[in-house]
Write a protein that holds these residues in place. Structure first.
Motif, PDB file in Angstrom:
ATOM      1  N   THR A   1     -47.856  43.638 -34.875  1.00  0.00           N
ATOM      2  CA  THR A   1     -49.077  42.296 -34.460  1.00  0.00           C
ATOM      3  C   THR A   1     -48.112  41.068 -34.719  1.00  0.00           C
ATOM      4  O   THR A   1     -47.348  40.561 -36.081  1.00  0.00           O
ATOM      5  CB  THR A   1     -49.969  43.133 -35.568  1.00  0.00           C
ATOM      6  OG1 THR A   1     -51.135  44.243 -35.657  1.00  0.00           O
ATOM      7  CG2 THR A   1     -51.510  41.343 -34.994  1.00  0.00           C
ATOM      8  N   ARG A   2     -48.202  40.695 -33.628  1.00  0.00           N
ATOM      9  CA  ARG A   2     -47.790  39.013 -33.900  1.00  0.00           C
ATOM     10  C   ARG A   2     -49.224  37.979 -33.959  1.00  0.00           C
ATOM     11  O   ARG A   2     -50.221  38.051 -33.141  1.00  0.00           O
ATOM     12  CB  ARG A   2     -47.778  38.816 -32.667  1.00  0.00           C
ATOM     13  CG  ARG A   2     -46.544  37.187 -32.542  1.00  0.00           C
ATOM     14  CD  ARG A   2     -46.018  36.913 -30.896  1.00  0.00           C
ATOM     15  NE  ARG A   2     -45.636  37.575 -30.178  1.00  0.00           N
ATOM     16  CZ  ARG A   2     -46.215  38.978 -28.978  1.00  0.00           C
ATOM     17  NH1 ARG A   2     -46.986  38.662 -29.054  1.00  0.00           N
ATOM     18  NH2 ARG A   2     -45.183  40.112 -28.672  1.00  0.00           N
ATOM     19  N   SER A   3     -48.998  36.934 -35.149  1.00  0.00           N
ATOM     20  CA  SER A   3     -49.731  36.911 -35.650  1.00  0.00           C
ATOM     21  C   SER A   3     -49.823  35.496 -35.157  1.00  0.00           C
ATOM     22  O   SER A   3     -49.118  35.073 -34.009  1.00  0.00           O
ATOM     23  CB  SER A   3     -50.112  35.818 -37.082  1.00  0.00           C
ATOM     24  OG  SER A   3     -50.731  34.836 -37.635  1.00  0.00           O
ATOM     25  N   ALA A   4     -51.991  35.260 -34.454  1.00  0.00           N
ATOM     26  CA  ALA A   4     -51.958  34.315 -33.301  1.00  0.00           C
ATOM     27  C   ALA A   4     -52.133  32.968 -34.321  1.00  0.00           C
ATOM     28  O   ALA A   4     -52.470  31.504 -33.944  1.00  0.00           O
ATOM     29  CB  ALA A   4     -53.710  34.675 -32.419  1.00  0.00           C
ATOM     30  N   GLU A   5     -52.883  33.614 -35.444  1.00  0.00           N
ATOM     31  CA  GLU A   5     -53.166  31.549 -36.142  1.00  0.00           C
ATOM     32  C   GLU A   5     -51.533  31.069 -37.111  1.00  0.00           C
ATOM     33  O   GLU A   5     -51.738  30.399 -36.869  1.00  0.00           O
ATOM     34  CB  GLU A   5     -54.049  32.466 -37.533  1.00  0.00           C
ATOM     35  CG  GLU A   5     -54.817  32.981 -36.525  1.00  0.00           C
ATOM     36  CD  GLU A   5     -55.332  34.710 -36.657  1.00  0.00           C
ATOM     37  OE1 GLU A   5     -54.488  35.254 -36.602  1.00  0.00           O
ATOM     38  OE2 GLU A   5     -56.509  35.157 -37.044  1.00  0.00           O
ATOM     39  N   GLN A   6     -51.055  32.384 -37.286  1.00  0.00           N
ATOM     40  CA  GLN A   6     -49.808  31.751 -38.522  1.00  0.00           C
ATOM     41  C   GLN A   6     -48.335  31.799 -37.925  1.00  0.00           C
ATOM     42  O   GLN A   6     -47.912  33.471 -36.835  1.00  0.00           O
ATOM     43  CB  GLN A   6     -49.200  32.611 -39.631  1.00  0.00           C
ATOM     44  CG  GLN A   6     -50.713  32.502 -40.416  1.00  0.00           C
ATOM     45  CD  GLN A   6     -50.573  33.482 -41.302  1.00  0.00           C
ATOM     46  OE1 GLN A   6     -50.076  33.348 -42.628  1.00  0.00           O
ATOM     47  NE2 GLN A   6     -51.510  34.857 -41.673  1.00  0.00           N
ATOM     48  N   SER A   7     -47.583  30.743 -36.930  1.00  0.00           N
ATOM     49  CA  SER A   7     -46.088  31.249 -36.492  1.00  0.00           C
ATOM     50  C   SER A   7     -44.921  31.333 -36.886  1.00  0.00           C
ATOM     51  O   SER A   7     -44.997  31.651 -38.317  1.00  0.00           O
ATOM     52  CB  SER A   7     -45.900  29.586 -36.389  1.00  0.00           C
ATOM     53  OG  SER A   7     -44.685  29.640 -35.388  1.00  0.00           O
ATOM     54  N   GLY A   8     -44.448  32.714 -36.668  1.00  0.00           N
ATOM     55  CA  GLY A   8     -43.512  33.352 -37.116  1.00  0.00           C
ATOM     56  C   GLY A   8     -43.891  33.972 -38.149  1.00  0.00           C
ATOM     57  O   GLY A   8     -43.281  35.019 -39.243  1.00  0.00           O
ATOM     58  N   VAL A   9     -45.314  35.094 -37.954  1.00  0.00           N
ATOM     59  CA  VAL A   9     -45.737  35.889 -38.994  1.00  0.00           C
ATOM     60  C   VAL A   9     -45.945  37.046 -38.128  1.00  0.00           C
ATOM     61  O   VAL A   9     -46.705  37.612 -37.400  1.00  0.00           O
ATOM     62  CB  VAL A   9     -46.343  35.488 -39.588  1.00  0.00           C
ATOM     63  CG1 VAL A   9     -47.661  36.660 -40.424  1.00  0.00           C
ATOM     64  CG2 VAL A   9     -46.595  34.370 -40.819  1.00  0.00           C
TER      65      VAL A   9
END
Length: 206
Positions: free
Chosen positions: A40-48
């Motif tokens: 999963t590519r986080s939508a809230e935390q860039s680069g997480v």
């Protein structure tokens, strides 16, 4: 089950990391005991990024993790990301709309909820079952509940949803609130960056 959280040291290297991870998955899919994974590519935390991987047993994963090729991949990752690893055991799962590890386009939102609660595992499992029974039809692709091996008071729920609105409705529900009652909950939600199943698992589900 293993839950890995990757945090980019430089957010401009997202494409590099995703390419390396895709190459890593090709290797993992061929390993004995591997079942499926969801990145999963986080939508809230860039680069997480958060990746959940499912294995037949901890020993199978441990054997692969000690291999020379895995170690080479790990060294390559550590140059560009910080990694937090949470080994866990699956307590329960449900697949009403899709199969874990498949690219279910109709369920584009992936969520990862981590929480700590001192209740007995049976009570947590029962609350999770009540939560699943309360989810509106068509909202959920699949969901997996795991308990951390190092700390049995830590739990994780990984799921795929039809929309952000469906997930928001579930989070407001009494059933979800009872599952996470008196718990410190952290959430990651976003798009699927990669997903897959082993060739054997795919054949068995066909």
């Amino acid at each position: 089950m293993a839950l890995n959280t990757f945090t980019l040291k430089n957010t401009e290297e997202a494409d590099v990391f995703e390419r390396r991870f895709t190459e890593h998955v090709v290797f993992m899919r061929d390993q004995e005991g591997f079942a499926a994974h969801q990145m999963t590519r986080s939508a809230e935390q860039s680069g997480v990024y958060v990746n959940a991987g499912w294995w037949r047993s901890p020993d199978d994963f441990g054997k692969v993790a000690r291999s020379a090729e895995f170690q080479q991949h790990a060294q390559s990752f550590h140059r560009i990301v910080d990694v937090d690893v949470l080994p866990a055991r699956v307590l329960a799962a449900d697949e009403p709309g899709a199969v874990v590890g498949t690219d279910a386009a109709e369920f584009p939102l992936v969520t990862v909820a981590r929480f700590t609660v001192a209740a007995p595992q049976q009570k947590v499992a029962e609350a999770y079952a009540a939560h699943l029974a309360d989810v509106p039809g068509g909202a959920l692709g699949w969901s997996v509940l795991g308990v951390a091996l190092p700390d049995p008071t830590q739990y994780v729920v990984v799921a795929r949803w039809a929309s952000a609105e469906a997930w928001a409705q579930v989070r407001r529900s009494v059933a979800w609130q009872e599952l996470t009652a008196h718990a410190d909950v952290s959430y990651v939600s976003g798009a699927s960056a990669a997903t897959g199943r082993s060739a054997l698992a795919a054949a068995e589900s066909a």
